[in-house]
Each structure stands twice: as C-alpha cells, then as structure tokens.
Design an enzyme around this catalytic site. Sequence first.
Site, mmCIF file in Angstrom:
data_model
loop_
_atom_site.group_PDB
_atom_site.id
_atom_site.type_symbol
_atom_site.label_atom_id
_atom_site.label_comp_id
_atom_site.label_asym_id
_atom_site.label_seq_id
_atom_site.Cartn_x
_atom_site.Cartn_y
_atom_site.Cartn_z
ATOM 1 N N ASP A 1 0.847 -1.195 0.000
ATOM 2 C CA ASP A 1 0.000 0.000 0.000
ATOM 3 C C ASP A 1 0.879 1.240 0.000
ATOM 4 O O ASP A 1 1.835 1.343 0.781
ATOM 5 C CB ASP A 1 -0.901 0.017 1.232
ATOM 6 C CG ASP A 1 -1.991 1.068 1.121
ATOM 7 O OD1 ASP A 1 -2.979 0.806 0.421
ATOM 8 O OD2 ASP A 1 -1.829 2.142 1.720
ATOM 9 N N ASP B 1 -0.592 10.246 -9.986
ATOM 10 C CA ASP B 1 -0.329 9.241 -11.016
ATOM 11 C C ASP B 1 1.173 9.029 -11.216
ATOM 12 O O ASP B 1 1.635 7.903 -11.426
ATOM 13 C CB ASP B 1 -0.959 9.669 -12.347
ATOM 14 C CG ASP B 1 -2.472 9.500 -12.355
ATOM 15 O OD1 ASP B 1 -3.006 8.865 -11.417
ATOM 16 O OD2 ASP B 1 -3.119 10.001 -13.291
ATOM 17 N N ASP C 1 -4.332 2.588 -4.793
ATOM 18 C CA ASP C 1 -2.943 2.783 -4.381
ATOM 19 C C ASP C 1 -2.329 1.494 -3.846
ATOM 20 O O ASP C 1 -1.347 1.523 -3.114
ATOM 21 C CB ASP C 1 -2.855 3.881 -3.315
ATOM 22 C CG ASP C 1 -3.710 3.563 -2.085
ATOM 23 O OD1 ASP C 1 -4.460 2.571 -2.124
ATOM 24 O OD2 ASP C 1 -3.616 4.300 -1.093
ATOM 25 N N ASN D 1 -2.612 13.161 -3.375
ATOM 26 C CA ASN D 1 -3.599 13.587 -4.373
ATOM 27 C C ASN D 1 -4.244 14.911 -3.996
ATOM 28 O O ASN D 1 -4.390 15.815 -4.827
ATOM 29 C CB ASN D 1 -4.678 12.514 -4.526
ATOM 30 C CG ASN D 1 -4.346 11.498 -5.599
ATOM 31 O OD1 ASN D 1 -3.538 11.766 -6.491
ATOM 32 N ND2 ASN D 1 -4.951 10.329 -5.517
#
Length: 330
Positions: free
Chosen positions: A199, A216, A242, A207
């Site tokens: 993770d 990204d 993610d 973000n």
Amino acid sequence: MLSEQAESQGDMQRRIQELLLLAEFNAAIGTLHDPNQVCTAACSWLEEVLRWEVLSISCTEGDAGQFRYQVLYLDDHLSKICPDLAVGVNPSTSRSGKRDMGWSEFGHNVISVCFPDRSGVIAVSRKSVQESQFSDELLAGIAETLSRCLSNAREYSRLKTLSMHDHLTGLYNRRVFEAMLEVEARKRTSKPFSLLLIDLDNFKTINDTYGHGTGDEVLVYVAEMLRLNFRKSDIPARYGGDEFGVLLPETSLDSAQRIAERFRGNVSGRRSLFGARNIVPTVSVGIAVVSDRANLEVAQMVEEADRALYRAKAPGKNRVCTALVTGQNG
C-alpha cells in the site's frame, strides 16, 4: 478462333484454381490470433502447397519505415545469399506490388512483394515462384491475404494485452493477478510461495495536496520500482487504487521478508521529483506465506496478507508485517 477459346478457357480454369488456393490459404491462417503463428502457418502452407520457398516476412507498425515486428522464417542457406533479409527492409521504399519490384541489392534471387497497405513485405525465392508457374495475381492475392490476417492478429494481441494490464502502470491488473494466484495455489509441490500486498502510504494526501497528475506519477514510480527490485520469476500487479500485489513463487517467509524490506527501503531511499515537487513516497507491506497448499483458498491467502498489511500501517506505516497461511488449518 478455337485456339483463342481454348486459351480463354484455360485462363478461366487457372483463375478458378488460384481463387480456390487463396480461399484455402485464408482458411489456413485466418483464424489464428498470434502474429508469429500466422507467419509460421503461412510459410508452411506456401511451401507445402505452392512449393514456394519463403525467405522472410517483415511487418511494420506505427510510423512508416520503422520495423517493430519482424519474423519469422529465414532459411539458413538462403540467408547467406541474401543476408539483408535477416535485418529487414523498409517497405516504404518499394515500388508497386508486382514481381519486378524486388530491391536491387538482393540481386535476382528474391521476389519481394509489399502488402497493399504498405505495412510489410513478403520475400520468396524467385526460382521457386517461377517453377510453380502461378500468376502474378496469385502472388499479389497471397500478400493481401497475409497482410489482412496479420493486421487482425496484431489487433487481437493489442486488445488482449490491454485487457490484461493496468493502463497507467503497465502492470498486470487485479483480474489477471488473482488468476495467477489460483494457478500457483493449485501447483502440486511442497515448496512455499508468498503474496505481498503493498500500500502506498498517504496517497490520498498526495492527491489532495498536489493533484491527481502528481499522484499518477507516484503510482508509476512505485510500479517502476517493483520492476527493478523483484526477480524475473516474481509477478507484480496493480491490485487497485494505491495498492499493489506481488506473487513470489518458491519463496519462504525469511526470503519474502528480506525482499520486501529491501523494496520498502529502496522506494523511500530514491530521490525523485514528482511534478517538480520533492515528495518522498513510502510503502507498507503485508506478506502472506503459504507453507501448505492443501485445501488452500486464494481468498484466505489474500485476507491474511491484507491483515498483515493493516498491522504494518497501524503503528505509523512504512513497515513490513507477515502472516503464515496453511490451507489445511485455514
């Protein structure tokens, strides 16, 4: 008059025969979905049925003149006569698709015919074509059929690749990854294997703070680190959002933990700019190691890896935790 009619009738019979041959050629290669298989089958059919000696089939994709796919078949003896065929030729430099369109550097030993869409070229031994006494129209029809079947096969391969891979990272997607886990779990062996669930820590904050474009970039970075840090036998995938997964065949608990720790350290230890911002990504890793495959369910293995991942994130993230899975006791 009678001789003209006989000649006309002979031409008609020859034309019908060649149309039937084209239909047979199309049937031999038209249902194949792999470009290599198409070319291999085409070479075999042309040599067995027409007695044509195929030297090479070369294809282009994308920008004209750049070979991105070339194969297939190159006779060792003839490659000494025409060594340039081993490297391929630029079909955009050719003339019309007729017998006299061969390149001068190949001399008189080769007939090279471009595909109608200029996407490739087939090169055959001139002697074998002349001895077969078929028409130029058949040669052009063979090139057209081969071009169409190769185009269909390449498109099928492209769509198959897209359906198996995550569009952003290029890694396998979750559906394919779970199918590979099933295959590994059903192997009849006593050797252990490991599943890593990884993770990306604080991804929502990245973000929200820097935007999804930067997010990204970080995901692509982690995917690249997966490619660089794991063995060729290991299978990394984007599991969702993610989260990433890695299947480690024939890997014990100690080995999996060592590999995961190295990866975790390398991710945070490499300095990279994301959207002109100095972000230091970290990852948490949960490991499920399967020591006994009897009655093993993939869902059970994923659940154990997820629990280990949760423990890794609970006290502050950027950690590795493990779990041992036994199918008989699960």
